[in-house]
Write a protein that holds these residues in place. Structure first.
Motif, PDB file in Angstrom:
ATOM      1  N   LEU A   1     -30.369  40.125  15.541  1.00 45.51           N
ATOM      2  CA  LEU A   1     -29.912  39.761  14.221  1.00 45.51           C
ATOM      3  C   LEU A   1     -30.848  39.944  13.060  1.00 45.51           C
ATOM      4  O   LEU A   1     -30.632  40.462  11.997  1.00 45.51           O
ATOM      5  CB  LEU A   1     -28.789  38.531  14.045  1.00 45.51           C
TER       6      LEU A   1
ATOM      7  N   SER B   1     -30.256  42.632  10.040  1.00 43.41           N
ATOM      8  CA  SER B   1     -30.297  41.982   8.860  1.00 43.41           C
ATOM      9  C   SER B   1     -31.389  42.858   7.824  1.00 43.41           C
ATOM     10  O   SER B   1     -31.036  43.117   6.856  1.00 43.41           O
ATOM     11  CB  SER B   1     -30.450  40.456   8.725  1.00 43.41           C
TER      12      SER B   1
ATOM     13  N   VAL C   1     -21.668  41.186   4.182  1.00 44.17           N
ATOM     14  CA  VAL C   1     -21.323  40.625   5.440  1.00 44.17           C
ATOM     15  C   VAL C   1     -20.466  39.774   5.376  1.00 44.17           C
ATOM     16  O   VAL C   1     -20.597  38.637   4.398  1.00 44.17           O
ATOM     17  CB  VAL C   1     -22.565  40.522   6.434  1.00 44.17           C
TER      18      VAL C   1
ATOM     19  N   VAL D   1     -19.959  37.725  11.441  1.00 44.09           N
ATOM     20  CA  VAL D   1     -20.982  38.126  12.603  1.00 44.09           C
ATOM     21  C   VAL D   1     -20.486  37.459  13.806  1.00 44.09           C
ATOM     22  O   VAL D   1     -20.304  35.930  13.888  1.00 44.09           O
ATOM     23  CB  VAL D   1     -22.721  37.805  12.200  1.00 44.09           C
TER      24      VAL D   1
ATOM     25  N   VAL E   1     -20.358  43.098  13.586  1.00 47.87           N
ATOM     26  CA  VAL E   1     -20.611  42.698  12.304  1.00 47.87           C
ATOM     27  C   VAL E   1     -19.392  43.277  11.217  1.00 47.87           C
ATOM     28  O   VAL E   1     -19.169  44.578  11.231  1.00 47.87           O
ATOM     29  CB  VAL E   1     -21.829  43.043  11.675  1.00 47.87           C
TER      30      VAL E   1
END
Length: 126
Positions: free
Chosen positions: A40, A44, A61, A64, A73
């Motif tokens: 992640l 990200s 976003v 998640v 996502v």
């Protein structure tokens, strides 16, 4: 995901996570376990770079989570084309990464769920 890891990821990527709200009673925003923390963080970072490079109001976003043993996502609008490959790569990586510890894992049925777990974590109660 543990709150400390989650806080670090969110604070390091303020543009993409500006609309992400707590989803679980304990205040967590990510609906997956800490084994996907590195995955992640990498995703990200890549998403943040794309969002900052786009003109106008960048995408955000809004969710998640783990679903059917893979990272999902969701965004506040249609996914921009430049991030499709990033999401596909993260999805593929999540399908072979233990959600609990981050080691190599396999898709496993843990009734009633389907999760990716390594051999050690399969033996642990979830």
């Amino acid at each position: 995901m543990d709150l400390e890891t989650e806080k670090c990821i969110i604070s390091d990527h303020p543009v993409i996570y500006r609309k992400l709200e707590p989803r679980l009673p304990s205040g967590e925003r990510f609906e997956c376990e800490s084994g996907w923390g590195v995955l992640l963080r990498d995703l990200s970072t890549d998403l943040e770079k794309v969002a900052r490079s786009m003109p106008g109001d960048p995408f955000a976003v809004i969710q998640v989570k783990e679903k059917f043993g893979a990272l999902r996502v969701y965004f506040d609008r249609e996914k921009p084309y430049p991030i499709w490959d990033l999401l596909k790569d993260a999805y593929d990586q999540s399908r072979v990464t233990c959600e609990l510890c981050g080691k190599a894992g396999t898709l496993t049925r843990v009734r009633p769920h389907i999760r990716v777990l390594c051999h050690q974590c399969i033996a642990q109660p979830i």
